[in-house]
Design a protein around this motif. Structure first.
Motif, PDB file in Angstrom:
ATOM      1  N   GLU A 118      12.054   4.161  12.594  1.00  0.00           N
ATOM      2  CA  GLU A 118      12.798   3.371  13.571  1.00  0.00           C
ATOM      3  C   GLU A 118      11.926   2.292  14.195  1.00  0.00           C
ATOM      4  O   GLU A 118      12.412   1.225  14.573  1.00  0.00           O
ATOM      5  CB  GLU A 118      13.367   4.280  14.659  1.00  0.00           C
ATOM      6  CG  GLU A 118      14.548   5.128  14.198  1.00  0.00           C
ATOM      7  CD  GLU A 118      15.032   6.061  15.279  1.00  0.00           C
ATOM      8  OE1 GLU A 118      14.277   6.299  16.245  1.00  0.00           O
ATOM      9  OE2 GLU A 118      16.167   6.569  15.172  1.00  0.00           O
ATOM     10  N   LYS A 119      10.637   2.570  14.291  1.00  0.00           N
ATOM     11  CA  LYS A 119       9.729   1.594  14.892  1.00  0.00           C
ATOM     12  C   LYS A 119       9.615   0.323  14.046  1.00  0.00           C
ATOM     13  O   LYS A 119       9.433  -0.770  14.583  1.00  0.00           O
ATOM     14  CB  LYS A 119       8.339   2.215  15.053  1.00  0.00           C
ATOM     15  CG  LYS A 119       8.250   3.319  16.082  1.00  0.00           C
ATOM     16  CD  LYS A 119       7.981   2.771  17.454  1.00  0.00           C
ATOM     17  CE  LYS A 119       7.676   3.891  18.446  1.00  0.00           C
ATOM     18  NZ  LYS A 119       7.294   3.353  19.763  1.00  0.00           N
ATOM     19  N   VAL A 120       9.699   0.476  12.714  1.00  0.00           N
ATOM     20  CA  VAL A 120       9.437  -0.671  11.843  1.00  0.00           C
ATOM     21  C   VAL A 120      10.705  -1.339  11.321  1.00  0.00           C
ATOM     22  O   VAL A 120      10.622  -2.368  10.662  1.00  0.00           O
ATOM     23  CB  VAL A 120       8.551  -0.260  10.644  1.00  0.00           C
ATOM     24  CG1 VAL A 120       7.219   0.271  11.116  1.00  0.00           C
ATOM     25  CG2 VAL A 120       9.252   0.769   9.767  1.00  0.00           C
ATOM     26  N   ARG A 121      11.875  -0.780  11.596  1.00  0.00           N
ATOM     27  CA  ARG A 121      13.094  -1.450  11.149  1.00  0.00           C
ATOM     28  C   ARG A 121      13.347  -2.664  12.027  1.00  0.00           C
ATOM     29  O   ARG A 121      12.982  -2.696  13.204  1.00  0.00           O
ATOM     30  CB  ARG A 121      14.283  -0.499  11.179  1.00  0.00           C
ATOM     31  CG  ARG A 121      14.678  -0.015  12.556  1.00  0.00           C
ATOM     32  CD  ARG A 121      15.811   0.989  12.477  1.00  0.00           C
ATOM     33  NE  ARG A 121      16.199   1.459  13.802  1.00  0.00           N
ATOM     34  CZ  ARG A 121      17.167   2.347  14.016  1.00  0.00           C
ATOM     35  NH1 ARG A 121      17.820   2.874  12.990  1.00  0.00           N
ATOM     36  NH2 ARG A 121      17.469   2.717  15.253  1.00  0.00           N
ATOM     37  N   LEU A 122      13.979  -3.663  11.458  1.00  0.00           N
ATOM     38  CA  LEU A 122      14.209  -4.918  12.169  1.00  0.00           C
ATOM     39  C   LEU A 122      15.508  -4.857  12.968  1.00  0.00           C
ATOM     40  O   LEU A 122      16.499  -4.283  12.521  1.00  0.00           O
ATOM     41  CB  LEU A 122      14.262  -6.082  11.184  1.00  0.00           C
ATOM     42  CG  LEU A 122      13.014  -6.296  10.317  1.00  0.00           C
ATOM     43  CD1 LEU A 122      13.209  -7.493   9.413  1.00  0.00           C
ATOM     44  CD2 LEU A 122      11.767  -6.471  11.182  1.00  0.00           C
ATOM     45  N   CYS A 123      15.472  -5.467  14.127  1.00  0.00           N
ATOM     46  CA  CYS A 123      16.664  -5.506  14.977  1.00  0.00           C
ATOM     47  C   CYS A 123      17.662  -6.525  14.438  1.00  0.00           C
ATOM     48  O   CYS A 123      17.281  -7.616  14.012  1.00  0.00           O
ATOM     49  CB  CYS A 123      16.293  -5.891  16.415  1.00  0.00           C
ATOM     50  SG  CYS A 123      15.321  -4.656  17.291  1.00  0.00           S
ATOM     51  N   PRO A 141       3.524  -2.526  15.875  1.00  0.00           N
ATOM     52  CA  PRO A 141       2.864  -1.357  16.486  1.00  0.00           C
ATOM     53  C   PRO A 141       3.717  -0.089  16.323  1.00  0.00           C
ATOM     54  O   PRO A 141       4.913  -0.100  16.605  1.00  0.00           O
ATOM     55  CB  PRO A 141       2.737  -1.741  17.962  1.00  0.00           C
ATOM     56  CG  PRO A 141       3.006  -3.200  18.031  1.00  0.00           C
ATOM     57  CD  PRO A 141       3.871  -3.544  16.882  1.00  0.00           C
ATOM     58  N   ILE A 142       3.069   0.971  15.872  1.00  0.00           N
ATOM     59  CA  ILE A 142       3.733   2.272  15.771  1.00  0.00           C
ATOM     60  C   ILE A 142       3.466   3.081  17.031  1.00  0.00           C
ATOM     61  O   ILE A 142       4.360   3.690  17.608  1.00  0.00           O
ATOM     62  CB  ILE A 142       3.251   3.049  14.536  1.00  0.00           C
ATOM     63  CG1 ILE A 142       3.473   2.235  13.263  1.00  0.00           C
ATOM     64  CG2 ILE A 142       3.958   4.399  14.440  1.00  0.00           C
ATOM     65  CD1 ILE A 142       4.913   1.931  12.973  1.00  0.00           C
ATOM     66  N   THR A 143       2.217   3.056  17.474  1.00  0.00           N
ATOM     67  CA  THR A 143       1.850   3.737  18.714  1.00  0.00           C
ATOM     68  C   THR A 143       0.602   3.098  19.285  1.00  0.00           C
ATOM     69  O   THR A 143      -0.232   2.564  18.536  1.00  0.00           O
ATOM     70  CB  THR A 143       1.595   5.241  18.479  1.00  0.00           C
ATOM     71  OG1 THR A 143       1.237   5.861  19.727  1.00  0.00           O
ATOM     72  CG2 THR A 143       0.479   5.480  17.479  1.00  0.00           C
ATOM     73  N   ASP A 144       0.504   3.107  20.610  1.00  0.00           N
ATOM     74  CA  ASP A 144      -0.719   2.637  21.263  1.00  0.00           C
ATOM     75  C   ASP A 144      -1.440   3.800  21.933  1.00  0.00           C
ATOM     76  O   ASP A 144      -2.275   3.601  22.812  1.00  0.00           O
ATOM     77  CB  ASP A 144      -0.393   1.552  22.294  1.00  0.00           C
ATOM     78  CG  ASP A 144       0.559   2.033  23.361  1.00  0.00           C
ATOM     79  OD1 ASP A 144       0.906   3.228  23.368  1.00  0.00           O
ATOM     80  OD2 ASP A 144       0.975   1.222  24.206  1.00  0.00           O
ATOM     81  N   GLU A 145      -1.112   5.004  21.500  1.00  0.00           N
ATOM     82  CA  GLU A 145      -1.728   6.195  22.092  1.00  0.00           C
ATOM     83  C   GLU A 145      -2.438   7.038  21.043  1.00  0.00           C
ATOM     84  O   GLU A 145      -2.552   8.253  21.164  1.00  0.00           O
ATOM     85  CB  GLU A 145      -0.652   7.033  22.792  1.00  0.00           C
ATOM     86  CG  GLU A 145       0.010   6.300  23.963  1.00  0.00           C
ATOM     87  CD  GLU A 145       1.083   7.131  24.636  1.00  0.00           C
ATOM     88  OE1 GLU A 145       1.516   8.142  24.043  1.00  0.00           O
ATOM     89  OE2 GLU A 145       1.485   6.772  25.751  1.00  0.00           O
ATOM     90  N   ALA A 146      -2.921   6.382  19.994  1.00  0.00           N
ATOM     91  CA  ALA A 146      -3.636   7.113  18.952  1.00  0.00           C
ATOM     92  C   ALA A 146      -4.974   7.630  19.479  1.00  0.00           C
ATOM     93  O   ALA A 146      -5.655   6.952  20.251  1.00  0.00           O
ATOM     94  CB  ALA A 146      -3.863   6.208  17.746  1.00  0.00           C
ATOM     95  N   THR A 147      -5.346   8.820  19.046  1.00  0.00           N
ATOM     96  CA  THR A 147      -6.647   9.381  19.423  1.00  0.00           C
ATOM     97  C   THR A 147      -7.712   8.850  18.468  1.00  0.00           C
ATOM     98  O   THR A 147      -7.395   8.399  17.353  1.00  0.00           O
ATOM     99  CB  THR A 147      -6.611  10.907  19.341  1.00  0.00           C
ATOM    100  OG1 THR A 147      -6.409  11.297  17.967  1.00  0.00           O
ATOM    101  CG2 THR A 147      -5.483  11.484  20.205  1.00  0.00           C
ATOM    102  N   PRO A 148      -8.984   8.884  18.875  1.00  0.00           N
ATOM    103  CA  PRO A 148     -10.047   8.449  17.953  1.00  0.00           C
ATOM    104  C   PRO A 148     -10.018   9.206  16.625  1.00  0.00           C
ATOM    105  O   PRO A 148     -10.282   8.626  15.573  1.00  0.00           O
ATOM    106  CB  PRO A 148     -11.321   8.747  18.748  1.00  0.00           C
ATOM    107  CG  PRO A 148     -10.902   8.662  20.183  1.00  0.00           C
ATOM    108  CD  PRO A 148      -9.504   9.200  20.205  1.00  0.00           C
ATOM    109  N   ARG A 149      -9.677  10.483  16.669  1.00  0.00           N
ATOM    110  CA  ARG A 149      -9.621  11.267  15.434  1.00  0.00           C
ATOM    111  C   ARG A 149      -8.525  10.761  14.508  1.00  0.00           C
ATOM    112  O   ARG A 149      -8.717  10.631  13.295  1.00  0.00           O
ATOM    113  CB  ARG A 149      -9.390  12.736  15.777  1.00  0.00           C
ATOM    114  CG  ARG A 149      -9.361  13.652  14.561  1.00  0.00           C
ATOM    115  CD  ARG A 149      -9.228  15.092  14.989  1.00  0.00           C
ATOM    116  NE  ARG A 149      -9.210  15.982  13.820  1.00  0.00           N
ATOM    117  CZ  ARG A 149      -9.130  17.302  13.906  1.00  0.00           C
ATOM    118  NH1 ARG A 149      -9.054  17.893  15.107  1.00  0.00           N
ATOM    119  NH2 ARG A 149      -9.118  18.039  12.812  1.00  0.00           N
ATOM    120  N   GLN A 150      -7.353  10.456  15.058  1.00  0.00           N
ATOM    121  CA  GLN A 150      -6.256   9.938  14.249  1.00  0.00           C
ATOM    122  C   GLN A 150      -6.610   8.582  13.653  1.00  0.00           C
ATOM    123  O   GLN A 150      -6.345   8.317  12.464  1.00  0.00           O
ATOM    124  CB  GLN A 150      -4.988   9.830  15.100  1.00  0.00           C
ATOM    125  CG  GLN A 150      -4.389  11.165  15.511  1.00  0.00           C
ATOM    126  CD  GLN A 150      -3.303  11.022  16.556  1.00  0.00           C
ATOM    127  OE1 GLN A 150      -3.268  10.049  17.307  1.00  0.00           O
ATOM    128  NE2 GLN A 150      -2.414  12.014  16.637  1.00  0.00           N
TER     129      GLN A 150
END
Length: 768
Positions: A118-123, A141-150
């Protein structure tokens, strides 16, 4: 013998060969000429353009400027986060359109495949949120809360995640200092669209595909200044895409900082008190509907009386603006826009419209004086007023006898204004005026700035409505066909009203003007409009254009552009009338309908002025209004379906003043506890490097302020004992003893002068 030549060619064949030779030579000549033109005549130009095919651009987004409160506390700033993005262009090259990669990515990020897709589909018109409304060619952007490990997993296994990047980026943040949310004032960001890029390409502020733009609030109003300018680095590459050199580079220019007139401390107190007032209102019983008040929405404005600057502006229900950062989830989007959400994205301080009720009487008072009525004259305040068989009642059917206009404001006497408005309606010719009527009551409203935008520096402000003759005509033309279809002369109540409106809905009836005189009927105002009016009464009559922005400061701090207050008019009253109204509104707070909420207020040190209002809306519970001012501030609060003005909004407004001036529960003033006893004039201190020094705030300003304002234990007990002896306002309380905070907060019993006749009922009685 034969006549065929030795060559075997007939004349016809020979002619054909000649024609073919000519054509071939012509084509060779044309091709040669074209080659000469391209390689010699235009060779240098095309060589330059061809070299561009070997230049790749890398965009460095500009750091967006911060939005600061009046003391430099960040209300919106940036922080570095690990952002995981997907290149839709790369994903579309895959056989499954990248579905396998996105599914694998979801597992790493702890999200469901559906959320990632849903994040990457176009409006578009058929695709609901969440979706991507930015350019399809920039990383999504998919997420701006990625951890360093991810992030490390994605980067180390790049072959498993083609088209996916994970890198640190500056991301917008709304920190809510001291729990001051300020959501509707700040607004939010979202990616720029291709259409916006196209529209702005020839302007002095073009967009890049990586830009985020403001969609509401200050983020939108001051977007150009806050956005800055993205940097672009151009690299020369070979035909395999390998970098062979750097062509040129334009450094990114950070956005400017916006200093506002908002005080984060006062903002938090305003938000808290509004929310608490709504919760208390929901506990109170509505005798008209036989259920508890719904108190479904509200707003409060705190304005500097002498400048129009906004110190606090709260709207409820509210939301967390951080929900938009990095792309909003489907769950959060439904919370903000669904039918059950009650639309928290609306800034009800500038977009919420409602009938004002009795706080409108300052306009009617000025209109009456303009029409020639003596402010100190004697006017009958009877318990009811009859017009054409329709009875318009005073609040609780109270009869105050013959009183002047000042006393009419104090006790909020409806019938005084009924009589004045009805007299003017008759003077203007009644339902069929001849010539051009004076319409003093409607002219005054326009002169007070109603029916149009105040011009506040926030987008999408609404105008409200003054239901004058011109409006009635337009409204009738737009609705006549529907009224005529549904109206019945002998039908039910609604059908009879439709029948009457079909015949003469464009006529100004007596009931229309009577209802209008006390802020009912079709009249609509916004809290910001009423705050502007009451601030003008405080400052001597000047109507200032409300402003939130105070100064734009360049990133290096060397350029400071202050936003000066601007006046856009004056109240249509003389100095004498203004002084008389000022005295009457002070009486409202000391001996009138708001006295039970301002008992014990230090009136000699800080003169308080107020007006209560309880507006009826057809099919809903009453709307609470409370309009006040001192020499420094004007505060207006409203609660939809919240009950009475003094009952629902009064305690909250009182508590905001307590916090501003440091008034304790025992009625004393402690300057150490005052948040802002005088409006903030100077800008926050700017350091040589462009940074701005900001004071630290406690975790929750409102809770800390409450603790500071509590009276000593013995004094509190004495106040509780005194409160027990104070008569209910319904029994004619005119005492000024101070109640405890708990006493101020509870209950919605009142003495507001609220009317008990609906708009449509008033219209029915307007035939006379």
């Amino acid at each position: 013998m034969t006549n065929i030549p030795e060559t075997g060619r007939t004349p016809r064949v020979q002619i054909r060969l000649i024609v073919i030779q000519v054509l071939v030579l012509s084509l060779l000549g044309t091709l040669g000429g074209r080659l000469w033109y391209l390689q010699i005549r235009q060779g240098a130009e095309y060589a330059k353009e061809a070299s561009g095919n070997h230049v790749q651009q890398v965009v460095q987004p500009a750091v967006r400027g911060s939005i600061l409160d009046a003391r430099g506390v960040p209300l919106a700033d940036n922080e570095t986060r690990l952002v995981v993005s997907a290149s839709r262009t790369e994903l579309m090259k895959m056989k499954d359109d990248g579905e396998a990669v996105l599914t694998k990515l979801a597992g790493v990020l702890g999200m469901t495949p559906k959320e990632v897709k849903e994040k990457v589909r176009l409006c578009d018109a058929e695709t609901p949120q969440p979706c991507w409304n930015g350019s399809p060619y920039q990383p999504i952007p998919i997420t701006d809360e990625a951890t360093p490990r991810q992030a490390l997993q994605i980067r180390e296994r790049a072959e498993d995640f083609p088209g996916i990047t994970a890198e640190p980026q500056a991301v917008r943040r709304y920190p809510s200092p001291g729990k001051a949310n300020t959501a509707q004032v700040l607004g939010y960001l979202s990616p720029v669209t291709d259409e916006e890029i196209q529209q702005a390409q020839d302007t002095d502020s073009p967009f890049l595909r990586s830009d985020q733009v403001g969609r509401s609030g200050l983020e939108r109003q001051y977007d150009k200044a806050l956005r800055g300018k993205a940097g672009v680095t151009r690299y020369e590459v070979d035909n395999l895409g390998r970098v062979i050199g750097q062509a040129e580079s334009d450094a990114a220019q950070p956005g400017s900082n916006l200093v506002t007139s908002i005080d984060a401390r006062v903002q938090r107190v305003a938000e808290y008190e509004l929310n608490e007032a709504m919760k208390e209102a929901r506990k109170a019983w509505d005798r008209n509907t036989q259920e508890r008040y719904k108190a479904d929405a509200g707003a409060v404005v705190v304005m500097e009386a002498r400048t129009g600057r906004i110190v606090a502006m709260a709207s409820n229900p509210t939301y967390d603006p951080n929900a938009w950062v990095g792309g909003i989830s489907a769950k959060d989007y439904r919370k903000l826009t669904g039918k059950s959400s009650n639309y928290p994205l609306l800034n009800r301080a500038i977009q919420g419209q409602a009938a004002p009720g009795s706080i409108f009487k300052v306009v009617s008072t000025a209109a009456a004086v303009q029409a020639g009525y003596d402010f100190d004259g004697r006017y009958e305040c009877s318990s009811a007023y009859s017009v054409g068989g329709q009875v318009f009642k005073n609040f609780e059917s109270q009869n105050h006898g013959a009183i002047d206009l000042g006393r009419a404001l104090e006790v909020s006497c409806d019938t005084v204004y009924y009589r004045l408005a009805h007299n003017e309606w008759k003077k203007d010719g009644g339902i069929a005026p001849k010539g051009k009527p004076d319409d003093w009551f409607y002219k005054a409203a326009h002169q007070f700035g109603l029916g149009k935008e105040t011009g506040i520096d926030l987008p999408n402000e609404v105008t409200g409505r003054v239901p004058d003759r011109e409006w009635k005509q337009r409204y009738w033309e737009a609705n006549k066909d529907a009224w005529c279809r549904t109206g019945k002369k002998d039908g039910d109540y609604v059908e009879r009203i439709s029948y009457e409106n079909c015949l003469e809905g464009n006529k100004m009836r007596a009931g229309d003007e009577i209802n209008y005189s006390i802020g009912q009927g079709d009249t609509l105002v916004t809290p910001i409009q009423m705050a502007t009016i009451y601030a003008a009464i405080s400052n001597g009559g000047t109507l200032y254009t409300p402003t939130v922005g105070k100064a734009v400061v360049s990133p290096d701090g060397k350029e400071v552009t202050e936003i000066e207050p601007k006046a856009h008019g004056r109240l249509p009253v003389s100095r004498q009338t203004l002084a008389q109204m000022d005295e009457a509104l002070a009486g409202v707070a000391t001996r009138g309908t708001a006295a039970w909420r301002f008992g014990g207020w230090p009136q000699d040190e800080i003169p308080m002025h107020a007006k209560t209002g309880t507006a009826e809306v057809y099919g809903k519970q009453t709307t609470s209004w409370f309009a006040t001012y001192t020499d420094d501030y004007a505060i207006v609060m409203t609660i939809s379906q919240g009950g009475t003005g003094s009952g629902a909004s009064g305690p909250a407004v009182r508590n905001i003043y307590d916090a501003l001036y440091g008034v304790s529960d025992d009625g004393t003033i402690d300057p150490r506890n005052a948040l802002l006893p005088r409006p903030q004039k100077e800008l926050p201190k700017i350091q040589p490097d462009g940074s701005i020094t900001a004071p630290k705030l406690p975790k929750d300003v409102a809770k800390e302020q409450q603790a500071k304002q509590k009276a000593p234990e013995g004094a509190a007990q004495q106040q509780q004992a005194a409160a027990a002896t104070v008569p209910s306002p319904e029994t004619g309380n005119r005492q000024t003893r101070r109640r405890t905070r708990a006493g101020r907060r509870g209950g919605s019993r009142h003495q507001d002068g609220s009317r008990r006749v609906s708009r449509r009922q008033g219209s029915r009685g307007a035939q006379s």
